[in-house]
Structure formats: C-alpha cells, structure tokens
Scaffold this motif. Sequence first.
Motif, PDB file in Angstrom:
ATOM      1  N   LEU A 293      36.591 -32.689  55.443  1.00 36.47           N
ATOM      2  CA  LEU A 293      37.351 -33.600  54.592  1.00 36.47           C
ATOM      3  C   LEU A 293      38.352 -34.413  55.403  1.00 36.47           C
ATOM      4  O   LEU A 293      38.542 -35.613  55.157  1.00 36.47           O
ATOM      5  CB  LEU A 293      38.095 -32.810  53.504  1.00 36.47           C
ATOM      6  N   GLU A 294      38.994 -33.761  56.365  1.00 33.36           N
ATOM      7  CA  GLU A 294      39.993 -34.471  57.178  1.00 33.36           C
ATOM      8  C   GLU A 294      39.359 -35.529  58.083  1.00 33.36           C
ATOM      9  O   GLU A 294      40.055 -36.415  58.578  1.00 33.36           O
ATOM     10  CB  GLU A 294      40.806 -33.474  57.995  1.00 33.36           C
ATOM     11  N   ASN A 295      38.050 -35.431  58.281  1.00 34.20           N
ATOM     12  CA  ASN A 295      37.338 -36.433  59.075  1.00 34.20           C
ATOM     13  C   ASN A 295      36.485 -37.352  58.209  1.00 34.20           C
ATOM     14  O   ASN A 295      35.572 -38.008  58.703  1.00 34.20           O
ATOM     15  CB  ASN A 295      36.490 -35.739  60.143  1.00 34.20           C
ATOM     16  N   GLY A 296      36.791 -37.372  56.899  1.00 35.29           N
ATOM     17  CA  GLY A 296      36.172 -38.341  56.000  1.00 35.29           C
ATOM     18  C   GLY A 296      34.723 -38.083  55.673  1.00 35.29           C
ATOM     19  O   GLY A 296      33.997 -39.007  55.271  1.00 35.29           O
ATOM     20  N   ARG A 297      34.268 -36.802  55.794  1.00 36.31           N
ATOM     21  CA  ARG A 297      32.876 -36.472  55.515  1.00 36.31           C
ATOM     22  C   ARG A 297      32.744 -35.911  54.103  1.00 36.31           C
ATOM     23  O   ARG A 297      33.599 -35.151  53.638  1.00 36.31           O
ATOM     24  CB  ARG A 297      32.354 -35.460  56.537  1.00 36.31           C
ATOM     25  N   ALA A 298      31.675 -36.272  53.426  1.00 35.95           N
ATOM     26  CA  ALA A 298      31.473 -35.847  52.036  1.00 35.95           C
ATOM     27  C   ALA A 298      30.947 -34.418  51.989  1.00 35.95           C
ATOM     28  O   ALA A 298      29.948 -34.083  52.630  1.00 35.95           O
ATOM     29  CB  ALA A 298      30.499 -36.783  51.333  1.00 35.95           C
ATOM     30  N   VAL A 299      31.636 -33.590  51.203  1.00 34.30           N
ATOM     31  CA  VAL A 299      31.249 -32.197  51.001  1.00 34.30           C
ATOM     32  C   VAL A 299      30.834 -32.033  49.542  1.00 34.30           C
ATOM     33  O   VAL A 299      31.655 -32.185  48.634  1.00 34.30           O
ATOM     34  CB  VAL A 299      32.409 -31.239  51.327  1.00 34.30           C
ATOM     35  N   ALA A 300      29.579 -31.736  49.300  1.00 31.29           N
ATOM     36  CA  ALA A 300      29.087 -31.558  47.933  1.00 31.29           C
ATOM     37  C   ALA A 300      29.414 -30.151  47.451  1.00 31.29           C
ATOM     38  O   ALA A 300      29.131 -29.168  48.139  1.00 31.29           O
ATOM     39  CB  ALA A 300      27.585 -31.787  47.880  1.00 31.29           C
ATOM     40  N   CYS A 301      30.023 -30.064  46.273  1.00 29.66           N
ATOM     41  CA  CYS A 301      30.270 -28.777  45.628  1.00 29.66           C
ATOM     42  C   CYS A 301      29.156 -28.549  44.607  1.00 29.66           C
ATOM     43  O   CYS A 301      29.020 -29.312  43.650  1.00 29.66           O
ATOM     44  CB  CYS A 301      31.626 -28.767  44.934  1.00 29.66           C
ATOM     45  N   VAL A 302      28.359 -27.530  44.839  1.00 33.04           N
ATOM     46  CA  VAL A 302      27.200 -27.245  43.995  1.00 33.04           C
ATOM     47  C   VAL A 302      27.560 -26.089  43.070  1.00 33.04           C
ATOM     48  O   VAL A 302      27.762 -24.962  43.526  1.00 33.04           O
ATOM     49  CB  VAL A 302      25.975 -26.885  44.854  1.00 33.04           C
ATOM     50  N   GLU A 303      27.654 -26.374  41.771  1.00 33.74           N
ATOM     51  CA  GLU A 303      28.006 -25.305  40.837  1.00 33.74           C
ATOM     52  C   GLU A 303      26.819 -24.356  40.673  1.00 33.74           C
ATOM     53  O   GLU A 303      25.684 -24.784  40.447  1.00 33.74           O
ATOM     54  CB  GLU A 303      28.411 -25.872  39.482  1.00 33.74           C
ATOM     55  N   VAL A 304      27.094 -23.081  40.803  1.00 32.89           N
ATOM     56  CA  VAL A 304      26.059 -22.056  40.683  1.00 32.89           C
ATOM     57  C   VAL A 304      26.377 -21.156  39.490  1.00 32.89           C
ATOM     58  O   VAL A 304      27.508 -21.129  38.990  1.00 32.89           O
ATOM     59  CB  VAL A 304      25.942 -21.213  41.976  1.00 32.89           C
ATOM     60  N   GLU A 305      25.363 -20.427  39.054  1.00 29.65           N
ATOM     61  CA  GLU A 305      25.512 -19.555  37.884  1.00 29.65           C
ATOM     62  C   GLU A 305      25.560 -18.104  38.329  1.00 29.65           C
ATOM     63  O   GLU A 305      24.760 -17.659  39.164  1.00 29.65           O
ATOM     64  CB  GLU A 305      24.332 -19.753  36.938  1.00 29.65           C
ATOM     65  N   ALA A 306      26.478 -17.359  37.736  1.00 31.63           N
ATOM     66  CA  ALA A 306      26.621 -15.949  38.096  1.00 31.63           C
ATOM     67  C   ALA A 306      25.456 -15.107  37.587  1.00 31.63           C
ATOM     68  O   ALA A 306      25.071 -14.125  38.224  1.00 31.63           O
ATOM     69  CB  ALA A 306      27.940 -15.406  37.547  1.00 31.63           C
ATOM     70  N   ARG A 307      24.893 -15.454  36.422  1.00 30.67           N
ATOM     71  CA  ARG A 307      23.799 -14.701  35.795  1.00 30.67           C
ATOM     72  C   ARG A 307      24.155 -13.209  35.664  1.00 30.67           C
ATOM     73  O   ARG A 307      23.322 -12.329  35.873  1.00 30.67           O
ATOM     74  CB  ARG A 307      22.501 -14.840  36.596  1.00 30.67           C
TER      75      ARG A 307
END
Length: 266
Positions: free
Chosen positions: A226-240
């Motif tokens: 993030l500090e170097n301007g790169r996109a980090v995708a947050c993938v929501e997962v399911e606990a099941r």
Amino acid sequence: MSVLIVIPARYASTRYPGKPLVELRGASGQARTLIERSWRAACKVAGVARVVVATDDARIRDTATAFGAEVVMTSSECRNGTERCAEAHAALGGGHDIVVNLQGDAPLTPHWFIEALVDGLAADPAAEIATPVLRCEGAMLAALRADRAAGRVGGTTAVFGATGHALYFSKEVVPYTGCDYPDAAPTPVFHHVGVYAYRPAALAAYPGWPVGPLETLEGLEQLRFLENGRAVACVEVEARGRQFWELNNPSDVPRIESMMAEMGLD
C-alpha cells in the motif's frame, strides 16, 4: 495456471521464539508441530502445483523433511514472510503464475480460503496481491477487543473500499463501531486472514522497496504494498462453520487446541 504455495517459517520470532516447532494437539490428542499442521493445510488446496517450506533454520528444515515436506533454505536476512517467499520462488527458478504465502502460524486455514484467494487474484487484473478477509461475528470481535485490552495482538483487521481493494490493515480493531454485537451477529469489522497470493513480478519487486513508516509502526508486511501504491485485493471468504484463529502468542495454543477439539480436527 501454475500455483506455488510457500510456507515461510523462522525460528527466531521476537514474540514467540521457536513457534513453528510448537506442538498442537488435535481432537484425538495427536500432537503435531505447527509447521506440519500448516503444511497439511496447504496440501489440501486444490489445483496447486507445488508446496514448499521456506526457512533459514536447520531445526525447522529437519522437522519438515522428516514429515515429508519439500524445503527451500533461504537467507536469515529476510525481514518477513513475503521477502522469504520472494527468495524461495527465485531459488526454485520462478515459472509460477501465482505464488501463495501461507504463513506458518495459521493451521486452521481451510483450503477453500486459499482456493477463493487464488481465484480472486486471477479475476482482478488491477491487483498485484490478494489476501482473504473474514467478516467478524460478535464473538470474534469481542475476542479481538479483549486481546487488545489485555495488551496482546490477537489478530489483524482490514478496511477496504467499494472495489474491494485495501485501504488499510491494522493490529488495532478497525473500523471503530462504538457498540457490542450478539455472538452470532455479523459486524462491519473484517478479520484479516494471514495468507497472500502474489503476481510474481510484484513479489520479486517487493524486497527492493523501502520499509515505510506504516509497516514499521504496525509490523504488517502487506502495508509495504500500500505504501508503494500497489493494489491489494481483499477477497471475502466464508467460514462455513469453521472457527479461525492465528497462533501469535503462547496463550493462543490452548485456544486453538480447544477450537480443533470442538471442530473434530486432528
């Protein structure tokens, strides 16, 4: 698509020296080291070309080879797991489309978290790294707050925008909600699951970037992206129905063993 899982493991942890070799007892009482449980979790992931343990310590190497893992020796100069993954991927000759960092302190990570993570990164060409997030129910949020009140780091939380790209990660509980929730109620707080999937070019570049002030303050390696301007995708997962907790402190051992017993995991 070729996927490599790297399990970075070091003995000289500041908070918990020797953590990868700590034994955890499963539902039947079977004791296995943390590094073996992490390796077994990785081996359950579908569609993976290779699983390796990356370490700089002979004790971890010997333990891992004894239970059948492939081991890559890396430098003691690696400052975190991402740098160790970058070195391991280079040592293996590269050639993988996605490299997954399954940190060795999360033995309860279910295989579908990692499968969803890989799919999420593959589907998001704007992202150079992806990481799973799990919506906290009231009980988990209460546990995170209790750890912070006691001066312990019980987990990391993530905040992301409408595109699913990360805005920030913190060892504090964010965002602030100002209220309590019933144990099973969903909350607006997301627990960051300590697994990463990288595109090889971003992973190779990472060790050359300077360590910024946010990474220094929080002690969270993903903040360098993030500090170097790169996109980090947050993938929501399911606990099941699966309980999830990371082993950060000695006090987490009985908590994780209790969770394993409740879920019948051995």
